[in-house]
Design a protein around this motif. Structure first.
Motif, PDB file in Angstrom:
ATOM      1  N   PRO A   1     -53.066 -34.703  16.956  1.00 59.41           N
ATOM      2  CA  PRO A   1     -52.125 -34.289  15.670  1.00 59.41           C
ATOM      3  C   PRO A   1     -51.450 -35.120  15.086  1.00 59.41           C
ATOM      4  N   LEU A   2     -51.331 -35.246  13.539  1.00 55.34           N
ATOM      5  CA  LEU A   2     -50.885 -36.123  13.036  1.00 55.34           C
ATOM      6  C   LEU A   2     -49.152 -36.197  13.190  1.00 55.34           C
ATOM      7  N   PRO A   3     -48.561 -37.237  13.252  1.00 54.61           N
ATOM      8  CA  PRO A   3     -47.207 -37.349  13.482  1.00 54.61           C
ATOM      9  C   PRO A   3     -46.393 -36.538  12.414  1.00 54.61           C
ATOM     10  N   ASP A   4     -45.346 -35.794  12.953  1.00 56.38           N
ATOM     11  CA  ASP A   4     -44.464 -34.945  12.046  1.00 56.38           C
ATOM     12  C   ASP A   4     -43.233 -34.724  12.166  1.00 56.38           C
ATOM     13  N   VAL A   5     -42.599 -35.831  13.136  1.00 56.80           N
ATOM     14  CA  VAL A   5     -41.229 -35.759  13.477  1.00 56.80           C
ATOM     15  C   VAL A   5     -40.663 -37.080  12.931  1.00 56.80           C
ATOM     16  N   CYS A   6     -39.896 -37.273  12.116  1.00 56.08           N
ATOM     17  CA  CYS A   6     -39.092 -38.322  11.394  1.00 56.08           C
ATOM     18  C   CYS A   6     -37.793 -38.787  12.479  1.00 56.08           C
ATOM     19  N   CYS A   7     -37.769 -40.055  12.326  1.00 52.04           N
ATOM     20  CA  CYS A   7     -36.823 -40.713  13.303  1.00 52.04           C
ATOM     21  C   CYS A   7     -36.094 -41.769  12.145  1.00 52.04           C
ATOM     22  N   PRO A   8     -34.886 -41.874  12.295  1.00 57.32           N
ATOM     23  CA  PRO A   8     -34.073 -42.795  11.483  1.00 57.32           C
ATOM     24  C   PRO A   8     -34.698 -44.190  11.874  1.00 57.32           C
ATOM     25  N   HIS A   9     -34.837 -44.612  12.991  1.00 55.93           N
ATOM     26  CA  HIS A   9     -35.717 -45.843  13.476  1.00 55.93           C
ATOM     27  C   HIS A   9     -36.857 -46.228  13.276  1.00 55.93           C
ATOM     28  N   TRP A  10     -37.857 -45.237  14.128  1.00 56.48           N
ATOM     29  CA  TRP A  10     -39.455 -45.476  14.307  1.00 56.48           C
ATOM     30  C   TRP A  10     -39.917 -45.000  12.784  1.00 56.48           C
ATOM     31  N   SER A  11     -39.358 -44.144  11.900  1.00 60.31           N
ATOM     32  CA  SER A  11     -39.933 -43.822  10.736  1.00 60.31           C
ATOM     33  C   SER A  11     -39.571 -44.826   9.676  1.00 60.31           C
ATOM     34  N   ALA A  12     -38.526 -45.609   9.887  1.00 58.70           N
ATOM     35  CA  ALA A  12     -38.131 -46.390   8.672  1.00 58.70           C
ATOM     36  C   ALA A  12     -39.247 -47.341   7.993  1.00 58.70           C
ATOM     37  N   MET A  13     -39.088 -47.493   6.587  1.00 60.22           N
ATOM     38  CA  MET A  13     -40.149 -48.294   5.996  1.00 60.22           C
ATOM     39  C   MET A  13     -40.041 -49.643   5.939  1.00 60.22           C
ATOM     40  N   PHE A  14     -38.683 -50.281   6.629  1.00 59.45           N
ATOM     41  CA  PHE A  14     -38.624 -51.978   6.627  1.00 59.45           C
ATOM     42  C   PHE A  14     -37.951 -52.140   7.821  1.00 59.45           C
TER      43      PHE A  14
END
Length: 160
Positions: free
Chosen positions: A147-160
């Motif tokens: 499955p494609l990831p679909d749960v956002c996390c402030p740390h791991w999903s951050a773009m920088f």
């Protein structure tokens, strides 16, 4: 010669996966991957016995941004090294990094990123004895594709 069976090996795989996931902070959201079990045919000129194996895995549902992928690989690599396991492969590339290790009891662990950002963690056993009863895996969704990831996390999903 193998001394444990597929049931024990599946249990060990589950323990290795959970140990690895427990080392990652903030925690990742995951689900069991489709389990595998089967036989490894003997190689010519080597151990003539047929050995069995099991593989267990986790599909990470947390979105890990391209900027954070190498960080996740680093966290896992450092954890495995602290455990005394041998790192056999390390790809620190930004798009599809990954790491592979072998434990002292010859289990193989792999953390890998897919083409679309999907993350998989797997543990595979060395050759073991066949179990009369196949190991009961955790409930996997029964689908073939990761499955494609679909749960956002402030740390791991951050773009920088």
């Amino acid at each position: 010669m193998a001394t444990i069976d597929q049931l024990d090996a599946a249990e060990r795989c589950e323990t290795l996966l959970q140990d690895t996931l427990d080392a990652v902070r903030p925690a990742l959201v995951w689900e069991p991957a489709a389990p595998r079990a089967g036989a490894r045919l003997p190689l010519p000129g080597q151990d003539p016995d047929l050995h069995w194996y099991v593989t267990r895995g986790r599909d990470v549902r947390t979105v890990v941004s391209a900027a954070r992928r190498a960080v996740l690989v680093d966290v896992v690599e450092r954890h495995w090294r602290r455990r005394g396991w041998t790192i056999t492969s390390l790809n620190a590339g930004r798009d599809r990094p990954g790491v592979t290790a072998v434990t002292s009891d010859c289990y193989r662990l792999v953390l890998r990123f897919g083409e679309l950002g999907e993350v998989g963690l797997t543990a595979g056993s060395p050759g073991v004895l066949r179990s009369e009863r196949l190991p009961s895996p955790p409930q996997a969704a029964g689908r073939a594709p990761v499955p494609l990831p679909d749960v956002c996390c402030p740390h791991w999903s951050a773009m920088f």
